[in-house]
Scaffold this motif. Sequence first.
Motif, mmCIF file in Angstrom:
data_model
loop_
_atom_site.group_PDB
_atom_site.id
_atom_site.type_symbol
_atom_site.label_atom_id
_atom_site.label_comp_id
_atom_site.label_asym_id
_atom_site.label_seq_id
_atom_site.Cartn_x
_atom_site.Cartn_y
_atom_site.Cartn_z
ATOM 1 N N LEU A 1 29.663 21.721 19.059
ATOM 2 C CA LEU A 1 29.293 22.507 20.232
ATOM 3 C C LEU A 1 29.125 23.980 19.861
ATOM 4 O O LEU A 1 28.178 24.643 20.316
ATOM 5 C CB LEU A 1 30.363 22.353 21.314
ATOM 6 N N ALA A 2 30.026 24.501 19.014
ATOM 7 C CA ALA A 2 29.916 25.896 18.576
ATOM 8 C C ALA A 2 28.635 26.123 17.781
ATOM 9 O O ALA A 2 27.974 27.163 17.922
ATOM 10 C CB ALA A 2 31.139 26.259 17.735
ATOM 11 N N VAL A 3 28.269 25.160 16.954
ATOM 12 C CA VAL A 3 27.031 25.285 16.179
ATOM 13 C C VAL A 3 25.829 25.364 17.111
ATOM 14 O O VAL A 3 24.945 26.220 16.948
ATOM 15 C CB VAL A 3 26.896 24.092 15.208
ATOM 16 N N LEU A 4 25.793 24.503 18.108
ATOM 17 C CA LEU A 4 24.675 24.511 19.056
ATOM 18 C C LEU A 4 24.623 25.817 19.844
ATOM 19 O O LEU A 4 23.533 26.361 20.098
ATOM 20 C CB LEU A 4 24.799 23.324 20.014
ATOM 21 N N LEU A 5 25.790 26.336 20.240
ATOM 22 C CA LEU A 5 25.821 27.597 20.986
ATOM 23 C C LEU A 5 25.328 28.759 20.131
ATOM 24 O O LEU A 5 24.607 29.644 20.617
ATOM 25 C CB LEU A 5 27.246 27.865 21.479
ATOM 26 N N LEU A 6 25.689 28.776 18.849
ATOM 27 C CA LEU A 6 25.205 29.828 17.951
ATOM 28 C C LEU A 6 23.690 29.757 17.785
ATOM 29 O O LEU A 6 23.002 30.774 17.788
ATOM 30 C CB LEU A 6 25.898 29.701 16.591
ATOM 31 N N TYR A 7 23.187 28.527 17.623
ATOM 32 C CA TYR A 7 21.734 28.368 17.516
ATOM 33 C C TYR A 7 21.043 28.848 18.791
ATOM 34 O O TYR A 7 20.014 29.533 18.753
ATOM 35 C CB TYR A 7 21.376 26.891 17.286
ATOM 36 N N SER A 8 21.628 28.467 19.940
ATOM 37 C CA SER A 8 21.025 28.844 21.212
ATOM 38 C C SER A 8 21.076 30.358 21.420
ATOM 39 O O SER A 8 20.104 30.965 21.890
ATOM 40 C CB SER A 8 21.757 28.121 22.351
ATOM 41 N N ALA A 9 22.204 30.994 21.084
ATOM 42 C CA ALA A 9 22.336 32.445 21.255
ATOM 43 C C ALA A 9 21.335 33.194 20.393
ATOM 44 O O ALA A 9 20.849 34.274 20.765
ATOM 45 C CB ALA A 9 23.758 32.872 20.903
ATOM 46 N N ALA A 10 21.009 32.629 19.258
ATOM 47 C CA ALA A 10 20.025 33.265 18.378
ATOM 48 C C ALA A 10 18.600 32.946 18.802
ATOM 49 O O ALA A 10 17.640 33.435 18.184
ATOM 50 C CB ALA A 10 20.260 32.816 16.947
ATOM 51 N N GLY A 11 18.443 32.120 19.839
ATOM 52 C CA GLY A 11 17.106 31.743 20.295
ATOM 53 C C GLY A 11 16.393 30.812 19.344
ATOM 54 O O GLY A 11 15.157 30.727 19.349
ATOM 55 N N LEU A 12 17.146 30.102 18.525
ATOM 56 C CA LEU A 12 16.530 29.274 17.486
ATOM 57 C C LEU A 12 16.911 27.798 17.604
ATOM 58 O O LEU A 12 16.699 27.034 16.664
ATOM 59 C CB LEU A 12 16.943 29.795 16.103
ATOM 60 N N LEU A 13 17.477 27.404 18.742
ATOM 61 C CA LEU A 13 17.867 26.010 18.896
ATOM 62 C C LEU A 13 16.667 25.086 18.770
ATOM 63 O O LEU A 13 16.732 24.053 18.101
ATOM 64 C CB LEU A 13 18.552 25.809 20.257
ATOM 65 N N TRP A 14 15.546 25.476 19.388
ATOM 66 C CA TRP A 14 14.352 24.626 19.334
ATOM 67 C C TRP A 14 13.820 24.529 17.909
ATOM 68 O O TRP A 14 13.277 23.490 17.494
ATOM 69 C CB TRP A 14 13.270 25.157 20.279
ATOM 70 N N VAL A 15 14.002 25.615 17.138
ATOM 71 C CA VAL A 15 13.536 25.606 15.747
ATOM 72 C C VAL A 15 14.325 24.576 14.937
ATOM 73 O O VAL A 15 13.755 23.779 14.179
ATOM 74 C CB VAL A 15 13.695 27.011 15.113
ATOM 75 N N VAL A 16 15.637 24.598 15.114
ATOM 76 C CA VAL A 16 16.492 23.662 14.382
ATOM 77 C C VAL A 16 16.196 22.225 14.780
ATOM 78 O O VAL A 16 16.074 21.340 13.930
ATOM 79 C CB VAL A 16 17.972 23.999 14.622
ATOM 80 N N LEU A 17 16.078 21.982 16.085
ATOM 81 C CA LEU A 17 15.814 20.618 16.549
ATOM 82 C C LEU A 17 14.460 20.116 16.063
ATOM 83 O O LEU A 17 14.329 18.962 15.640
ATOM 84 C CB LEU A 17 15.879 20.570 18.079
ATOM 85 N N ALA A 18 13.443 20.986 16.106
ATOM 86 C CA ALA A 18 12.121 20.589 15.628
ATOM 87 C C ALA A 18 12.144 20.302 14.133
ATOM 88 O O ALA A 18 11.551 19.320 13.649
ATOM 89 C CB ALA A 18 11.103 21.691 15.944
ATOM 90 N N SER A 19 12.856 21.153 13.377
ATOM 91 C CA SER A 19 12.941 20.951 11.937
ATOM 92 C C SER A 19 13.676 19.660 11.600
ATOM 93 O O SER A 19 13.257 18.902 10.711
ATOM 94 C CB SER A 19 13.653 22.142 11.296
ATOM 95 N N LEU A 20 14.768 19.394 12.323
ATOM 96 C CA LEU A 20 15.517 18.156 12.088
ATOM 97 C C LEU A 20 14.682 16.923 12.417
ATOM 98 O O LEU A 20 14.733 15.916 11.696
ATOM 99 C CB LEU A 20 16.798 18.153 12.917
#
Length: 457
Positions: free
Chosen positions: A70-89
């Motif tokens: 959950l902390a990892v997802l929140l950090l990604y989201s706070a950086a505005g890069l959650l969609w980038v990580v999900l798309a890359s995965l």
Amino acid sequence: MSRRWTARLALVTGLAALVVLVLFGGLASLLLMAVGWAGLVLTAAGVWWMLTHTGWIRVLAGMLVVLAPLAVLLLYSAAGLLWVVLASLALWALAVAAGSAALAEDGPGMPERSAERIEKPFLIMNPRSGGGKVEKFGLAARARELGAEVVVLDPERPQDVAELARRAVADGADLLGVAGGDGTQALVAAVAVEHDIPFMVISAGTRNHFAMDLGLDRQDPSRCLEALTDAVELRVDLGYVHEGEPGEGNTKNDGNTGNTGNTGRVFVNSASFGVYAEVVQSPAYRDDKAGTILEMLPALLTHAAGSRLTVQADELALDGPQAVLVSNNPYQKGDSAGLGRRERLDSGALGILGVEVSSAAEAAGLLLHGRQGRGLTAATAREVVVDADAPSIPVGVDGEALVLSTPVRCRIAPGALRVRVPRHRPGVPRAAAPMDWRRVRKLALTMGRAATGRGAA
């Protein structure tokens, strides 16, 4: 899609996964990757601590298992890069799947022989298996229409299925078949081997591992009945598990367990030792599976309870594994867990999987690296000897809970069983292969040149 184009798809999507991460994440992409790996390691460590401790340590470990990702997802989201990580995965997962498919090879398959004409098939059906598939698909009525004698077991009156099969053979049955779980399949298959008559599998169980590896239809078990009219025959191996020292002359027969002394107990899938076998022996397991597992695991995983196992198989020796699985033919190497399916059932070798994890770091490595993890041993052998610091140990044989005298010996009987299967069936997929990007690249480029005439010497 051809293997060449599948390999090309793997290369393109793999490159796209990296491009998306770097292009939209910039220098932060390196930090994102580090955070993600750290989250996985902490999650794996938390799982280990939760399984090996009780009380407040288990509570804290459970919180870590939830909070780390959950902390990892929140950090990604706070950086505005959650969609980038999900798309890359997503792109990377597609790349790996395509690469594995490209490397999969069409093996020769198990040889098929012409099936002999049968006059008096005898089928045993368990109405409880698979949540009631026998009734749902009308298997008994359909089999009788095709000329088979059918015995539907009475759930309220336990019966010795092996004895039923022997009586049928004595009355002239020239084929034995089962619609039920793998444990029941194994008991009747042993009788078919005794009398060298064909055996027929009807995929009416819950998991149907044996049926799956025979290429049978697991979604519609009624299609398995086509083996009564239009069939081919396969010769497959069987596993045998023996208890006690060889030559002891143990000749006990305990009815439904199928023990017949020195001939041993047949298994069509696997014999399991260690943690799983210990847990299912508990009287509380049937009524509270999750609670029993959580209660027993800490002591079993840390060797505070249960027997300490030793395993000897050819050159392989394991001392103190928490779990051992001996399978009738090895499971595919390309499967990350190693428990998906078997490429064939006539290799003449047992598969061995041993789990020996002693720390959170090893648990994390096993999660991240799968079959290449330090805590997992995979091998093959013709015979496996499992001993312990106790006169007897629990053993799970095709899902049946037994207690056998040590040492317990597992062996393979090559080509022992004649299996009658429908001529037309879904079939076994290509043999899986470990992911190898160099081979994927070579496949994509070399085959392309050969196809256009540029690959000639």
